[in-house]
Design a protein around this motif. Structure first.
Motif, PDB file in Angstrom:
ATOM      1  N   GLU A 243       0.852  -1.186   0.000  1.00 50.10           N
ATOM      2  CA  GLU A 243       0.000   0.000   0.000  1.00 50.10           C
ATOM      3  C   GLU A 243       0.892   1.243   0.000  1.00 50.10           C
TER       4      GLU A 243
ATOM      5  N   GLU B 153      -0.624   7.604   1.969  1.00 49.66           N
ATOM      6  CA  GLU B 153      -1.331   8.742   1.397  1.00 49.66           C
ATOM      7  C   GLU B 153      -0.474   9.993   1.351  1.00 49.66           C
TER       8      GLU B 153
ATOM      9  N   TYR C  70      -0.231  12.509  -1.844  1.00 48.04           N
ATOM     10  CA  TYR C  70      -0.520  13.944  -1.781  1.00 48.04           C
ATOM     11  C   TYR C  70       0.713  14.801  -2.066  1.00 48.04           C
TER      12      TYR C  70
ATOM     13  N   TYR D  25      -4.387   9.933  -9.275  1.00 47.45           N
ATOM     14  CA  TYR D  25      -5.790   9.868  -8.869  1.00 47.45           C
ATOM     15  C   TYR D  25      -6.301   8.435  -8.896  1.00 47.45           C
ATOM     16  N   SER D  26      -5.910   7.687  -9.927  1.00 45.12           N
ATOM     17  CA  SER D  26      -6.347   6.292  -9.996  1.00 45.12           C
ATOM     18  C   SER D  26      -5.708   5.449  -8.895  1.00 45.12           C
TER      19      SER D  26
ATOM     20  N   LEU E 268      -5.011   6.685  -5.928  1.00 49.25           N
ATOM     21  CA  LEU E 268      -5.693   7.106  -4.711  1.00 49.25           C
ATOM     22  C   LEU E 268      -7.042   6.405  -4.563  1.00 49.25           C
ATOM     23  N   TRP E 269      -7.780   6.273  -5.668  1.00 47.87           N
ATOM     24  CA  TRP E 269      -9.091   5.634  -5.634  1.00 47.87           C
ATOM     25  C   TRP E 269      -9.043   4.145  -5.939  1.00 47.87           C
ATOM     26  N   LYS E 270      -7.842   3.617  -6.186  1.00 41.95           N
ATOM     27  CA  LYS E 270      -7.635   2.195  -6.465  1.00 41.95           C
ATOM     28  C   LYS E 270      -8.528   1.710  -7.611  1.00 41.95           C
ATOM     29  N   SER E 271      -8.462   2.453  -8.725  1.00 41.95           N
ATOM     30  CA  SER E 271      -9.269   2.126  -9.895  1.00 41.95           C
ATOM     31  C   SER E 271      -8.368   2.079 -11.118  1.00 41.95           C
ATOM     32  N   GLU E 272      -8.480   1.005 -11.889  1.00 41.99           N
ATOM     33  CA  GLU E 272      -7.666   0.868 -13.094  1.00 41.99           C
ATOM     34  C   GLU E 272      -8.340   1.459 -14.327  1.00 41.99           C
TER      35      GLU E 272
ATOM     36  N   TYR F 235      -8.979   4.500 -15.079  1.00 37.55           N
ATOM     37  CA  TYR F 235      -8.363   5.749 -15.533  1.00 37.55           C
ATOM     38  C   TYR F 235      -7.091   5.533 -16.340  1.00 37.55           C
TER      39      TYR F 235
END
Length: 92
Positions: free
Chosen positions: A3, A6, A10, A54-55, A57-61, A63
């Motif tokens: 992980e 943060e 930032y 950003y991806s 941070l939100w744990k999304s692939e 983007y």
């Protein structure tokens, strides 16, 4: 998989924001067209960096696909502008 803290994310966003502001100043002030083209290309790269962080941070692939599209459009735009300026210089 580890992980990412943060604070690192930032801090990366803060550095990218500073780079975006400095490259926007270069885009506005110039002094030459080549400087402005390089600044536009750099701004596109910085925006892709923002989207990647950003991806993360939100744990999304999702983007990552957006980053690929922005990179391709930026590359095509840079090549098109450079070709146009080269042809304009030859005709002058």
């Amino acid at each position: 998989m580890h992980e990412i803290p943060e604070i690192v994310i930032y801090t990366g966003l803060a550095f990218l924001l500073l780079a975006l502001l400095l490259s926007f100043v270069r885009l506005v002030r110039g002094p030459s067209v080549n400087d402005r083209i390089a600044a536009m290309d750099l701004i596109a790269s910085i925006v892709t960096g923002f989207i990647i962080i950003y991806s993360m941070l939100w744990k999304s692939e999702f983007y990552i696909d957006v980053v690929i599209i922005i990179s391709l459009i930026s590359f095509i735009g840079t090549v098109a502008i450079s070709t146009y300026l080269r042809q304009k210089r030859k005709s002058s």
